[in-house]
Scaffold this motif. Structure first.
Motif, PDB file in Angstrom:
ATOM      1  N   MET A   1       0.828  -1.183   0.000  1.00  0.00           N
ATOM      2  CA  MET A   1       0.000   0.000   0.000  1.00  0.00           C
ATOM      3  C   MET A   1       0.877   1.253   0.000  1.00  0.00           C
ATOM      4  SD  MET A   1      -3.416   0.803   2.074  1.00  0.00           S
ATOM      5  CE  MET A   1      -3.084   1.697   3.546  1.00  0.00           C
ATOM      6  N   LEU A   2       2.024   1.183   0.663  1.00  0.00           N
ATOM      7  CA  LEU A   2       2.931   2.322   0.675  1.00  0.00           C
ATOM      8  C   LEU A   2       3.404   2.636  -0.744  1.00  0.00           C
ATOM      9  CD1 LEU A   2       4.517   4.361   2.360  1.00  0.00           C
ATOM     10  CD2 LEU A   2       6.339   2.671   2.531  1.00  0.00           C
ATOM     11  N   PHE A   3       3.634   1.584  -1.535  1.00  0.00           N
ATOM     12  CA  PHE A   3       4.036   1.775  -2.930  1.00  0.00           C
ATOM     13  C   PHE A   3       2.969   2.551  -3.699  1.00  0.00           C
ATOM     14  CE2 PHE A   3       3.688   0.184  -7.304  1.00  0.00           C
ATOM     15  CZ  PHE A   3       4.869   0.709  -7.820  1.00  0.00           C
ATOM     16  N   LEU A   4       1.705   2.211  -3.478  1.00  0.00           N
ATOM     17  CA  LEU A   4       0.615   2.902  -4.183  1.00  0.00           C
ATOM     18  C   LEU A   4       0.517   4.365  -3.767  1.00  0.00           C
ATOM     19  CD1 LEU A   4      -2.216   0.215  -4.196  1.00  0.00           C
ATOM     20  CD2 LEU A   4      -0.853   1.003  -6.121  1.00  0.00           C
ATOM     21  N   ILE A   5       0.765   4.639  -2.498  1.00  0.00           N
ATOM     22  CA  ILE A   5       0.709   6.028  -2.025  1.00  0.00           C
ATOM     23  C   ILE A   5       1.840   6.845  -2.644  1.00  0.00           C
ATOM     24  CG2 ILE A   5       0.918   7.513   0.010  1.00  0.00           C
ATOM     25  CD1 ILE A   5      -0.525   5.284   1.575  1.00  0.00           C
ATOM     26  N   ILE A   6       3.035   6.268  -2.699  1.00  0.00           N
ATOM     27  CA  ILE A   6       4.161   6.971  -3.329  1.00  0.00           C
ATOM     28  C   ILE A   6       3.898   7.175  -4.814  1.00  0.00           C
ATOM     29  CG2 ILE A   6       6.607   6.750  -3.930  1.00  0.00           C
ATOM     30  CD1 ILE A   6       6.970   5.342  -1.200  1.00  0.00           C
ATOM     31  N   LEU A   7       3.352   6.150  -5.470  1.00  0.00           N
ATOM     32  CA  LEU A   7       3.012   6.265  -6.895  1.00  0.00           C
ATOM     33  C   LEU A   7       1.957   7.348  -7.119  1.00  0.00           C
ATOM     34  CD1 LEU A   7       3.505   5.047  -9.721  1.00  0.00           C
ATOM     35  CD2 LEU A   7       1.606   3.497  -9.249  1.00  0.00           C
ATOM     36  N   LEU A   8       0.982   7.429  -6.220  1.00  0.00           N
ATOM     37  CA  LEU A   8      -0.061   8.462  -6.324  1.00  0.00           C
ATOM     38  C   LEU A   8       0.538   9.861  -6.204  1.00  0.00           C
ATOM     39  CD1 LEU A   8      -3.105   9.116  -6.504  1.00  0.00           C
ATOM     40  CD2 LEU A   8      -3.153   9.006  -4.026  1.00  0.00           C
ATOM     41  N   ILE A   9       1.480  10.040  -5.300  1.00  0.00           N
ATOM     42  CA  ILE A   9       2.122  11.354  -5.141  1.00  0.00           C
ATOM     43  C   ILE A   9       2.896  11.726  -6.400  1.00  0.00           C
ATOM     44  CG2 ILE A   9       3.913  12.596  -3.852  1.00  0.00           C
ATOM     45  CD1 ILE A   9       2.975  11.010  -1.370  1.00  0.00           C
ATOM     46  N   ILE A  10       3.612  10.763  -6.973  1.00  0.00           N
ATOM     47  CA  ILE A  10       4.380  11.033  -8.198  1.00  0.00           C
ATOM     48  C   ILE A  10       3.446  11.395  -9.345  1.00  0.00           C
ATOM     49  CG2 ILE A  10       5.851   9.939  -9.943  1.00  0.00           C
ATOM     50  CD1 ILE A  10       7.138   8.359  -7.614  1.00  0.00           C
ATOM     51  N   VAL A  11       2.346  10.659  -9.491  1.00  0.00           N
ATOM     52  CA  VAL A  11       1.392  10.943 -10.576  1.00  0.00           C
ATOM     53  C   VAL A  11       0.742  12.308 -10.368  1.00  0.00           C
ATOM     54  CG1 VAL A  11      -0.761  10.170 -11.647  1.00  0.00           C
ATOM     55  CG2 VAL A  11       1.002   8.516 -11.098  1.00  0.00           C
ATOM     56  N   CYS A  12       0.446  12.669  -9.133  1.00  0.00           N
ATOM     57  CA  CYS A  12      -0.157  13.988  -8.864  1.00  0.00           C
ATOM     58  C   CYS A  12       0.798  15.122  -9.227  1.00  0.00           C
ATOM     59  CB  CYS A  12      -0.567  14.090  -7.396  1.00  0.00           C
ATOM     60  SG  CYS A  12      -2.034  13.155  -6.983  1.00  0.00           S
ATOM     61  N   VAL A  13       2.074  14.956  -8.900  1.00  0.00           N
ATOM     62  CA  VAL A  13       3.057  15.984  -9.253  1.00  0.00           C
ATOM     63  C   VAL A  13       3.180  16.081 -10.774  1.00  0.00           C
ATOM     64  CG1 VAL A  13       5.519  16.566  -9.145  1.00  0.00           C
ATOM     65  CG2 VAL A  13       4.329  15.831  -7.084  1.00  0.00           C
ATOM     66  N   ALA A  14       3.212  14.934 -11.448  1.00  0.00           N
ATOM     67  CA  ALA A  14       3.295  14.938 -12.915  1.00  0.00           C
ATOM     68  C   ALA A  14       2.072  15.611 -13.533  1.00  0.00           C
ATOM     69  CB  ALA A  14       3.439  13.506 -13.437  1.00  0.00           C
TER      70      ALA A  14
END
Length: 114
Positions: A1-14
């Motif tokens: 789940m931590l991976f998904l949260i980090i991925l979500l932050i990266i996608v939001c910044v992009a």
């Protein structure tokens, strides 16, 4: 789940960067400078628009995935379950607190003469 949260932050910044770069009138950062059409504004706009939709779709999918995993209780660490056990053991306070009922007010008697 931590991976998904980090991925979500990266996608939001992009997504934020994609939105900031594009300008519907062609005068944003996608242009090549003072009137030159070096990057091809129309094609750059199409790529940025499609990229925005793809990133938006990714945000929705990742957010729903995180919500589904969190509701199903699929935590990868045991720390969350220990915290939940501790919260279950603690007594819940009364909604009105530990106050006692107020004392009944004395009945006033009529002391005037009639």
């Amino acid at each position: 789940m931590l991976f998904l949260i980090i991925l979500l932050i990266i996608v939001c910044v992009a997504l934020g960067l994609f939105v900031l770069v594009q300008n519907p009138k062609g005068g944003g950062l996608a242009t090549g400078g003072a009137g030159s059409n070096m990057f091809g504004v129309q094609r750059t706009g199409d790529v940025l628009e499609k990229g925005t939709w793809v990133l938006l779709t990714l945000i929705v999918v990742i957010t729903l995935s995180i919500t589904t995993i969190a509701k199903s209780g699929g935590s990868s660490t045991g720390g969350a379950s220990k915290i939940q056990e501790h919260l279950d053991k603690t007594p819940t306070p009364s909604p009105i607190g530990n106050r006692t009922a107020p004392a009944a007010a004395p009945v006033a008697t009529d002391t005037t003469k009639k």
